[in-house]
Scaffold this motif. Structure first.
Motif, PDB file in Angstrom:
ATOM      1  N   TYR A  27       0.752  -1.202  -0.098  1.00 30.71           N
ATOM      2  CA  TYR A  27      -0.045  -0.055  -0.016  1.00 30.71           C
ATOM      3  C   TYR A  27       0.816   1.363  -0.137  1.00 30.71           C
ATOM      4  O   TYR A  27       1.762   1.241   0.496  1.00 30.71           O
ATOM      5  CB  TYR A  27      -0.648  -0.076   1.392  1.00 30.71           C
ATOM      6  CG  TYR A  27      -1.594   1.053   1.230  1.00 30.71           C
ATOM      7  CD1 TYR A  27      -2.813   1.613   0.271  1.00 30.71           C
ATOM      8  CD2 TYR A  27      -1.471   2.150   2.392  1.00 30.71           C
ATOM      9  CE1 TYR A  27      -3.581   2.884   0.505  1.00 30.71           C
ATOM     10  CE2 TYR A  27      -2.203   3.291   2.401  1.00 30.71           C
ATOM     11  CZ  TYR A  27      -3.312   3.748   1.668  1.00 30.71           C
ATOM     12  OH  TYR A  27      -3.689   4.746   1.844  1.00 30.71           O
ATOM     13  N   ARG A  28       0.186   2.192  -0.861  1.00 34.30           N
ATOM     14  CA  ARG A  28       0.909   3.584  -0.624  1.00 34.30           C
ATOM     15  C   ARG A  28      -0.223   4.473  -0.904  1.00 34.30           C
ATOM     16  O   ARG A  28      -1.180   4.530  -1.534  1.00 34.30           O
ATOM     17  CB  ARG A  28       1.809   3.863  -1.925  1.00 34.30           C
ATOM     18  CG  ARG A  28       3.225   2.980  -1.892  1.00 34.30           C
ATOM     19  CD  ARG A  28       3.369   2.426  -3.387  1.00 34.30           C
ATOM     20  NE  ARG A  28       2.490   1.317  -3.434  1.00 34.30           N
ATOM     21  CZ  ARG A  28       2.159   0.987  -4.920  1.00 34.30           C
ATOM     22  NH1 ARG A  28       2.487   1.794  -5.937  1.00 34.30           N
ATOM     23  NH2 ARG A  28       1.371   0.087  -5.269  1.00 34.30           N
ATOM     24  N   ALA A  29       0.061   5.697   0.082  1.00 34.67           N
ATOM     25  CA  ALA A  29      -0.882   6.860  -0.190  1.00 34.67           C
ATOM     26  C   ALA A  29      -0.175   8.017  -0.480  1.00 34.67           C
ATOM     27  O   ALA A  29       0.771   8.499   0.032  1.00 34.67           O
ATOM     28  CB  ALA A  29      -1.622   7.054   1.152  1.00 34.67           C
ATOM     29  N   LEU A  30      -0.577   8.677  -1.551  1.00 35.45           N
ATOM     30  CA  LEU A  30       0.097   9.890  -2.146  1.00 35.45           C
ATOM     31  C   LEU A  30      -1.070  10.876  -1.751  1.00 35.45           C
ATOM     32  O   LEU A  30      -2.097  11.110  -2.234  1.00 35.45           O
ATOM     33  CB  LEU A  30       0.331  10.006  -3.657  1.00 35.45           C
ATOM     34  CG  LEU A  30       1.170  10.745  -4.303  1.00 35.45           C
ATOM     35  CD1 LEU A  30       1.485  10.433  -5.720  1.00 35.45           C
ATOM     36  CD2 LEU A  30       0.553  12.350  -4.018  1.00 35.45           C
ATOM     37  N   LEU A  31      -0.674  11.995  -0.823  1.00 36.31           N
ATOM     38  CA  LEU A  31      -1.325  12.960  -0.230  1.00 36.31           C
ATOM     39  C   LEU A  31      -0.834  14.231  -1.010  1.00 36.31           C
ATOM     40  O   LEU A  31       0.192  14.635  -1.256  1.00 36.31           O
ATOM     41  CB  LEU A  31      -1.127  13.061   1.151  1.00 36.31           C
ATOM     42  CG  LEU A  31      -1.953  12.224   2.223  1.00 36.31           C
ATOM     43  CD1 LEU A  31      -1.764  10.714   1.993  1.00 36.31           C
ATOM     44  CD2 LEU A  31      -1.715  12.465   3.549  1.00 36.31           C
ATOM     45  N   VAL A  32      -2.044  15.065  -1.502  1.00 41.22           N
ATOM     46  CA  VAL A  32      -1.815  16.242  -2.408  1.00 41.22           C
ATOM     47  C   VAL A  32      -2.723  17.480  -1.717  1.00 41.22           C
ATOM     48  O   VAL A  32      -3.802  17.332  -1.580  1.00 41.22           O
ATOM     49  CB  VAL A  32      -2.300  16.003  -3.834  1.00 41.22           C
ATOM     50  CG1 VAL A  32      -1.939  17.500  -4.418  1.00 41.22           C
ATOM     51  CG2 VAL A  32      -1.442  15.152  -4.476  1.00 41.22           C
ATOM     52  N   GLU A 216      -0.192  14.249 -11.034  1.00 41.15           N
ATOM     53  CA  GLU A 216       0.057  15.304 -11.843  1.00 41.15           C
ATOM     54  C   GLU A 216      -0.935  15.639 -12.770  1.00 41.15           C
ATOM     55  O   GLU A 216      -1.147  16.900 -13.017  1.00 41.15           O
ATOM     56  CB  GLU A 216       1.406  14.730 -12.967  1.00 41.15           C
ATOM     57  CG  GLU A 216       2.547  14.676 -12.198  1.00 41.15           C
ATOM     58  CD  GLU A 216       3.282  15.880 -11.780  1.00 41.15           C
ATOM     59  OE1 GLU A 216       2.707  16.893 -12.416  1.00 41.15           O
ATOM     60  OE2 GLU A 216       4.243  15.803 -10.886  1.00 41.15           O
ATOM     61  N   ASP A 217      -2.040  14.621 -13.307  1.00 40.08           N
ATOM     62  CA  ASP A 217      -3.010  15.041 -14.104  1.00 40.08           C
ATOM     63  C   ASP A 217      -3.902  15.765 -13.111  1.00 40.08           C
ATOM     64  O   ASP A 217      -4.686  16.885 -13.673  1.00 40.08           O
ATOM     65  CB  ASP A 217      -3.702  13.732 -14.390  1.00 40.08           C
ATOM     66  CG  ASP A 217      -4.709  13.913 -15.512  1.00 40.08           C
ATOM     67  OD1 ASP A 217      -4.286  15.110 -16.293  1.00 40.08           O
ATOM     68  OD2 ASP A 217      -5.489  13.219 -15.930  1.00 40.08           O
ATOM     69  N   LEU A 218      -3.969  15.512 -11.830  1.00 41.88           N
ATOM     70  CA  LEU A 218      -5.083  16.151 -11.028  1.00 41.88           C
ATOM     71  C   LEU A 218      -4.565  17.409 -10.715  1.00 41.88           C
ATOM     72  O   LEU A 218      -5.402  18.813 -11.070  1.00 41.88           O
ATOM     73  CB  LEU A 218      -5.070  15.295  -9.477  1.00 41.88           C
ATOM     74  CG  LEU A 218      -5.954  16.357  -8.377  1.00 41.88           C
ATOM     75  CD1 LEU A 218      -7.431  15.855  -8.840  1.00 41.88           C
ATOM     76  CD2 LEU A 218      -5.721  15.488  -7.074  1.00 41.88           C
ATOM     77  N   VAL A 219      -3.377  17.898 -10.565  1.00 42.71           N
ATOM     78  CA  VAL A 219      -2.707  19.038 -10.154  1.00 42.71           C
ATOM     79  C   VAL A 219      -2.889  19.924 -11.480  1.00 42.71           C
ATOM     80  O   VAL A 219      -3.170  21.010 -11.396  1.00 42.71           O
ATOM     81  CB  VAL A 219      -1.334  19.056  -9.640  1.00 42.71           C
ATOM     82  CG1 VAL A 219      -0.642  20.373  -9.773  1.00 42.71           C
ATOM     83  CG2 VAL A 219      -1.222  18.570  -8.422  1.00 42.71           C
ATOM     84  N   ALA A 220      -2.625  19.446 -12.696  1.00 37.94           N
ATOM     85  CA  ALA A 220      -2.596  20.001 -14.064  1.00 37.94           C
ATOM     86  C   ALA A 220      -4.109  20.598 -14.040  1.00 37.94           C
ATOM     87  O   ALA A 220      -3.973  21.541 -14.728  1.00 37.94           O
ATOM     88  CB  ALA A 220      -2.339  19.009 -15.286  1.00 37.94           C
ATOM     89  N   HIS A 221      -4.975  19.976 -13.842  1.00 40.27           N
ATOM     90  CA  HIS A 221      -6.359  20.503 -14.046  1.00 40.27           C
ATOM     91  C   HIS A 221      -6.709  21.292 -12.972  1.00 40.27           C
ATOM     92  O   HIS A 221      -7.783  22.382 -13.155  1.00 40.27           O
ATOM     93  CB  HIS A 221      -7.191  19.382 -14.023  1.00 40.27           C
ATOM     94  CG  HIS A 221      -7.525  18.709 -15.299  1.00 40.27           C
ATOM     95  ND1 HIS A 221      -6.609  17.605 -15.549  1.00 40.27           N
ATOM     96  CD2 HIS A 221      -7.900  18.776 -16.685  1.00 40.27           C
ATOM     97  CE1 HIS A 221      -6.628  17.210 -16.751  1.00 40.27           C
ATOM     98  NE2 HIS A 221      -7.359  17.834 -17.523  1.00 40.27           N
TER      99      HIS A 221
END
Length: 249
Positions: A27-32, A216-221
């Motif tokens: 498991y990995r969680a990437l928090l933005v 990256e896609d989330l941030v780009a939008h």
């Protein structure tokens, strides 16, 4: 119980309990964290992204049933590992992918974007209002005493998770039940949200590169160049828990 003053504070204090990693060492969680968002209704750009996600889901489901999609299948196994029944309480990725061919919901630009990115990249992705947090996010196995603010029959109620259930929580209670099944009302995004925390959940076979591409896609939008919107991120994985390591802008 106070909201962390900065995105760095929130991410530095975030953690995943070792008991959760024991269930799924992959498991990995990437928090933005995204700050400076301009609240907006659904628009042409978010509509185009939703349509692309719907078309992507139709193509995926033409080849195999949703429960056999690789990341969905992995999450169904993770749910069974802590005693949940995935056919009754579906992880957010499965629920959205099942719904997408008939049409994803149109809520507001912020919610539309993260729902579309979840389906397009086949990753569970939750979004919450950072100002409504009381302390940093923590992924733990529940004691069963933690309060969960939700709704039943149109009225607000407080429920409690099952003992051993995997939940995201802060100092005030559960923010999301069953890893990535249902979010609390207290921290949910709303039409006036200007600063948000997004959590992207990954299991094998999703690679680290694929997880980063989704972020990256989330941030780009949400934070296009020149918008003045700022972002921070941190990945939680075994051996990289609380202490602030890996917080990047």
């Amino acid at each position: 119980m106070t909201t962390p003053r900065t995105p760095e504070d929130l991410l530095a204090g975030a953690s995943v309990d070792e008991a959760v990693f024991a269930l799924r060492p992959d498991y990995r969680a990437l928090l933005v964290v995204v700050d400076g968002i301009a609240p907006a209704v659904s628009d042409d750009a978010s509509e185009a992204l939703l349509v692309a996600a719907e078309e992507s889901a139709r193509a995926l489901l033409a080849e195999r049933p949703v429960e056999e999609l690789p990341h969905v299948e992995a999450w169904r196994a993770a749910y069974r590992a802590f005693g949940a029944k995935p056919q009754r309480t579906r992880n957010s990725l499965e629920a959205l992918t099942r719904r997408a061919p008939a049409g994803l919901p149109r809520v507001n630009r912020l919610t539309d974007v993260y729902n579309a990115v979840s389906v397009l990249h086949q990753v569970p992705l939750g979004g919450e209002d950072r100002t409504r947090y009381a302390g940093p996010p923590r992924l733990v196995r529940a004691t069963g005493a933690e309060p969960f603010d939700t709704a039943a029959d149109g009225a607000g109620v407080v429920e409690h998770p099952e003992v051993g259930e995997v939940v995201w929580c802060d100092d005030a209670g559960v923010t999301c039940r069953r890893w990535n099944w249902r979010q609390a009302r207290r921290t949910q995004l709303h039409d006036g949200t200007t600063t948000a925390l997004f959590i992207l959940d990954a299991l094998d076979p999703m690679s680290g590169d694929a997880l980063e591409a989704a972020a990256e896609d989330l941030v780009a939008h949400l934070a296009p160049e020149g918008s003045g919107v700022r972002t921070w991120r941190r990945t939680l994985r075994p051996g990289d828990n609380a202490g602030g390591g890996g917080v990047t802008c």
